[in-house]
Design a protein around this motif. Structure first.
Motif, PDB file in Angstrom:
ATOM      1  N   GLY A  92     -68.334  96.723  72.819  1.00  0.00           N
ATOM      2  CA  GLY A  92     -68.671  95.316  72.672  1.00  0.00           C
ATOM      3  C   GLY A  92     -70.153  95.124  72.468  1.00  0.00           C
ATOM      4  N   TRP A  93     -70.506  94.183  71.636  1.00  0.00           N
ATOM      5  CA  TRP A  93     -71.916  93.883  71.360  1.00  0.00           C
ATOM      6  C   TRP A  93     -72.498  93.048  72.476  1.00  0.00           C
ATOM      7  CZ3 TRP A  93     -73.540  96.715  67.531  1.00  0.00           C
ATOM      8  CH2 TRP A  93     -72.655  97.073  66.530  1.00  0.00           C
ATOM      9  N   LEU A  94     -73.756  93.293  72.760  1.00  0.00           N
ATOM     10  CA  LEU A  94     -74.490  92.415  73.669  1.00  0.00           C
ATOM     11  C   LEU A  94     -75.007  91.241  72.850  1.00  0.00           C
ATOM     12  CD1 LEU A  94     -76.653  94.794  75.881  1.00  0.00           C
ATOM     13  CD2 LEU A  94     -74.645  93.491  76.539  1.00  0.00           C
ATOM     14  N   PHE A  95     -74.670  90.047  73.266  1.00  0.00           N
ATOM     15  CA  PHE A  95     -75.104  88.847  72.571  1.00  0.00           C
ATOM     16  C   PHE A  95     -76.306  88.231  73.283  1.00  0.00           C
ATOM     17  CE2 PHE A  95     -70.601  89.234  71.422  1.00  0.00           C
ATOM     18  CZ  PHE A  95     -70.714  89.232  70.040  1.00  0.00           C
ATOM     19  N   ASP A  96     -76.911  87.234  72.649  1.00  0.00           N
ATOM     20  CA  ASP A  96     -78.081  86.580  73.227  1.00  0.00           C
ATOM     21  C   ASP A  96     -77.818  86.047  74.626  1.00  0.00           C
ATOM     22  OD1 ASP A  96     -79.596  87.123  71.042  1.00  0.00           O
ATOM     23  OD2 ASP A  96     -79.624  85.081  70.255  1.00  0.00           O
ATOM     24  N   ASP A  97     -76.605  85.519  74.863  1.00  0.00           N
ATOM     25  CA  ASP A  97     -76.338  84.962  76.184  1.00  0.00           C
ATOM     26  C   ASP A  97     -76.300  86.044  77.263  1.00  0.00           C
ATOM     27  OD1 ASP A  97     -73.997  85.882  75.018  1.00  0.00           O
ATOM     28  OD2 ASP A  97     -72.735  84.298  75.859  1.00  0.00           O
ATOM     29  N   LEU A 146     -82.300  88.328  81.718  1.00  0.00           N
ATOM     30  CA  LEU A 146     -83.712  87.933  81.862  1.00  0.00           C
ATOM     31  C   LEU A 146     -83.883  86.939  83.003  1.00  0.00           C
ATOM     32  CD1 LEU A 146     -85.001  87.665  78.195  1.00  0.00           C
ATOM     33  CD2 LEU A 146     -85.750  89.241  79.961  1.00  0.00           C
ATOM     34  N   ARG A 147     -82.886  86.060  83.189  1.00  0.00           N
ATOM     35  CA  ARG A 147     -82.938  85.113  84.310  1.00  0.00           C
ATOM     36  C   ARG A 147     -82.871  85.860  85.644  1.00  0.00           C
ATOM     37  NH1 ARG A 147     -82.903  79.980  83.719  1.00  0.00           N
ATOM     38  NH2 ARG A 147     -81.838  79.552  85.660  1.00  0.00           N
ATOM     39  N   VAL A 148     -82.045  86.907  85.697  1.00  0.00           N
ATOM     40  CA  VAL A 148     -81.968  87.719  86.909  1.00  0.00           C
ATOM     41  C   VAL A 148     -83.322  88.375  87.187  1.00  0.00           C
ATOM     42  CG1 VAL A 148     -80.951  89.819  87.891  1.00  0.00           C
ATOM     43  CG2 VAL A 148     -79.484  88.134  86.762  1.00  0.00           C
ATOM     44  N   LEU A 149     -83.926  88.956  86.152  1.00  0.00           N
ATOM     45  CA  LEU A 149     -85.233  89.592  86.328  1.00  0.00           C
ATOM     46  C   LEU A 149     -86.287  88.590  86.782  1.00  0.00           C
ATOM     47  CD1 LEU A 149     -85.341  91.999  83.263  1.00  0.00           C
ATOM     48  CD2 LEU A 149     -84.989  92.600  85.664  1.00  0.00           C
ATOM     49  N   ARG A 150     -86.277  87.402  86.161  1.00  0.00           N
ATOM     50  CA  ARG A 150     -87.261  86.382  86.531  1.00  0.00           C
ATOM     51  C   ARG A 150     -87.039  85.928  87.977  1.00  0.00           C
ATOM     52  NH1 ARG A 150     -86.161  82.674  83.046  1.00  0.00           N
ATOM     53  NH2 ARG A 150     -87.396  83.526  81.364  1.00  0.00           N
ATOM     54  N   LYS A 151     -85.778  85.790  88.369  1.00  0.00           N
ATOM     55  CA  LYS A 151     -85.479  85.379  89.748  1.00  0.00           C
ATOM     56  C   LYS A 151     -85.976  86.430  90.738  1.00  0.00           C
ATOM     57  CE  LYS A 151     -83.491  82.633  92.701  1.00  0.00           C
ATOM     58  NZ  LYS A 151     -83.998  81.300  92.925  1.00  0.00           N
ATOM     59  N   ARG A 152     -85.774  87.700  90.426  1.00  0.00           N
ATOM     60  CA  ARG A 152     -86.290  88.773  91.287  1.00  0.00           C
ATOM     61  C   ARG A 152     -87.810  88.726  91.355  1.00  0.00           C
ATOM     62  NH1 ARG A 152     -82.630  93.823  89.235  1.00  0.00           N
ATOM     63  NH2 ARG A 152     -80.689  93.113  90.167  1.00  0.00           N
ATOM     64  N   PHE A 153     -88.425  88.424  90.216  1.00  0.00           N
ATOM     65  CA  PHE A 153     -89.882  88.333  90.168  1.00  0.00           C
ATOM     66  C   PHE A 153     -90.385  87.189  91.045  1.00  0.00           C
ATOM     67  CE2 PHE A 153     -93.675  86.451  88.220  1.00  0.00           C
ATOM     68  CZ  PHE A 153     -94.541  87.515  88.361  1.00  0.00           C
ATOM     69  N   TRP A 193     -83.984  82.796  73.449  1.00  0.00           N
ATOM     70  CA  TRP A 193     -83.900  81.624  72.572  1.00  0.00           C
ATOM     71  C   TRP A 193     -85.293  81.161  72.171  1.00  0.00           C
ATOM     72  CZ3 TRP A 193     -86.343  77.139  73.692  1.00  0.00           C
ATOM     73  CH2 TRP A 193     -86.717  76.922  75.016  1.00  0.00           C
ATOM     74  N   PHE A 194     -86.239  81.280  73.093  1.00  0.00           N
ATOM     75  CA  PHE A 194     -87.604  80.847  72.798  1.00  0.00           C
ATOM     76  C   PHE A 194     -88.261  81.774  71.781  1.00  0.00           C
ATOM     77  CE2 PHE A 194     -91.908  79.533  73.402  1.00  0.00           C
ATOM     78  CZ  PHE A 194     -91.781  78.200  73.721  1.00  0.00           C
ATOM     79  N   VAL A 195     -88.004  83.059  71.919  1.00  0.00           N
ATOM     80  CA  VAL A 195     -88.556  84.027  70.971  1.00  0.00           C
ATOM     81  C   VAL A 195     -87.987  83.783  69.576  1.00  0.00           C
ATOM     82  CG1 VAL A 195     -88.733  86.474  70.392  1.00  0.00           C
ATOM     83  CG2 VAL A 195     -88.971  85.739  72.758  1.00  0.00           C
ATOM     84  N   SER A 196     -86.689  83.489  69.485  1.00  0.00           N
ATOM     85  CA  SER A 196     -86.075  83.183  68.189  1.00  0.00           C
ATOM     86  C   SER A 196     -86.730  81.963  67.556  1.00  0.00           C
ATOM     87  CB  SER A 196     -84.572  82.930  68.357  1.00  0.00           C
ATOM     88  OG  SER A 196     -83.931  84.064  68.823  1.00  0.00           O
ATOM     89  N   TYR A 197     -86.947  80.942  68.367  1.00  0.00           N
ATOM     90  CA  TYR A 197     -87.582  79.724  67.883  1.00  0.00           C
ATOM     91  C   TYR A 197     -89.004  80.015  67.425  1.00  0.00           C
ATOM     92  CZ  TYR A 197     -88.995  74.825  67.851  1.00  0.00           C
ATOM     93  OH  TYR A 197     -89.458  73.597  67.474  1.00  0.00           O
ATOM     94  N   TRP A 198     -89.704  80.809  68.199  1.00  0.00           N
ATOM     95  CA  TRP A 198     -91.079  81.208  67.903  1.00  0.00           C
ATOM     96  C   TRP A 198     -91.143  81.902  66.539  1.00  0.00           C
ATOM     97  CZ3 TRP A 198     -93.744  84.186  72.470  1.00  0.00           C
ATOM     98  CH2 TRP A 198     -95.110  83.952  72.461  1.00  0.00           C
ATOM     99  N   CYS A 199     -90.218  82.816  66.286  1.00  0.00           N
ATOM    100  CA  CYS A 199     -90.190  83.553  65.017  1.00  0.00           C
ATOM    101  C   CYS A 199     -89.925  82.630  63.834  1.00  0.00           C
ATOM    102  CB  CYS A 199     -89.142  84.658  65.062  1.00  0.00           C
ATOM    103  SG  CYS A 199     -89.573  85.971  66.212  1.00  0.00           S
ATOM    104  N   LYS A 200     -89.017  81.672  64.017  1.00  0.00           N
ATOM    105  CA  LYS A 200     -88.719  80.717  62.941  1.00  0.00           C
ATOM    106  C   LYS A 200     -89.920  79.837  62.635  1.00  0.00           C
ATOM    107  CE  LYS A 200     -83.822  80.619  63.831  1.00  0.00           C
ATOM    108  NZ  LYS A 200     -82.713  79.894  64.428  1.00  0.00           N
ATOM    109  N   GLU A 201     -90.634  79.422  63.659  1.00  0.00           N
ATOM    110  CA  GLU A 201     -91.798  78.556  63.465  1.00  0.00           C
ATOM    111  C   GLU A 201     -92.993  79.302  62.866  1.00  0.00           C
ATOM    112  OE1 GLU A 201     -93.104  75.655  66.092  1.00  0.00           O
ATOM    113  OE2 GLU A 201     -91.353  74.566  65.389  1.00  0.00           O
ATOM    114  N   TYR A 202     -92.993  80.610  62.957  1.00  0.00           N
ATOM    115  CA  TYR A 202     -94.132  81.382  62.468  1.00  0.00           C
ATOM    116  C   TYR A 202     -94.362  81.168  60.981  1.00  0.00           C
ATOM    117  CZ  TYR A 202     -97.330  85.122  61.375  1.00  0.00           C
ATOM    118  OH  TYR A 202     -98.415  85.819  60.927  1.00  0.00           O
ATOM    119  N   ILE A 229     -90.308  90.376  76.318  1.00  0.00           N
ATOM    120  CA  ILE A 229     -89.475  89.585  75.414  1.00  0.00           C
ATOM    121  C   ILE A 229     -88.381  90.468  74.832  1.00  0.00           C
ATOM    122  CG2 ILE A 229     -91.407  88.077  74.794  1.00  0.00           C
ATOM    123  CD1 ILE A 229     -91.462  89.481  72.079  1.00  0.00           C
ATOM    124  N   VAL A 230     -87.347  89.809  74.340  1.00  0.00           N
ATOM    125  CA  VAL A 230     -86.291  90.486  73.598  1.00  0.00           C
ATOM    126  C   VAL A 230     -86.341  89.912  72.192  1.00  0.00           C
ATOM    127  CG1 VAL A 230     -83.823  90.845  73.389  1.00  0.00           C
ATOM    128  CG2 VAL A 230     -84.875  90.716  75.633  1.00  0.00           C
TER     129      VAL A 230
END
Length: 109
Positions: free
Chosen positions: A17-22, A28-35, A54-63, A107-108
């Protein structure tokens, strides 16, 4: 480029199975919570920030727009500013400012 896949032994069919963005965003939320809780602190330094996929994707589109006319790109008062100040995501704020308090961004992409 490496494509991430994970074996799912419990699936009805013996496929991978593929790992999707979700999936990535959830981890990443788990890592941030641990942090944020720092109990125990699992990272090599406290000067890090995790950026949602999602933010990185948006960032790339806006570039592309930024590249055309960088002087017209607005930073102040946008979600970018909140991210740099550690105010995003709202439910996991770190209040750590990039460059001042943060040296490493995870980032991912």
């Amino acid at each position: 480029y490496k494509i991430l896949i994970t074996e799912r032994k419990d699936w009805p069919a013996p496929k991978y199975g593929w790992l999707f963005d979700d999936h990535i965003a959830a981890y990443l939320r788990v890592l941030r919570k641990r942090f944020i809780t720092r109990d125990p602190f699992p990272f090599h330094t406290k000067r890090i920030a995790f950026i949602d996929s999602w933010f990185v994707s948006y960032w790339c589109k806006e570039y592309d727009q930024f590249k055309i006319k960088p002087e017209r790109f607005k930073f102040k008062g946008t979600p970018y500013e909140k991210l740099v100040l550690g105010l995003e995501p709202k439910d996991q704020q770190t209040n750590m400012k990039w460059i001042e308090d943060v040296d490493h961004l995870y980032i991912v992409h």
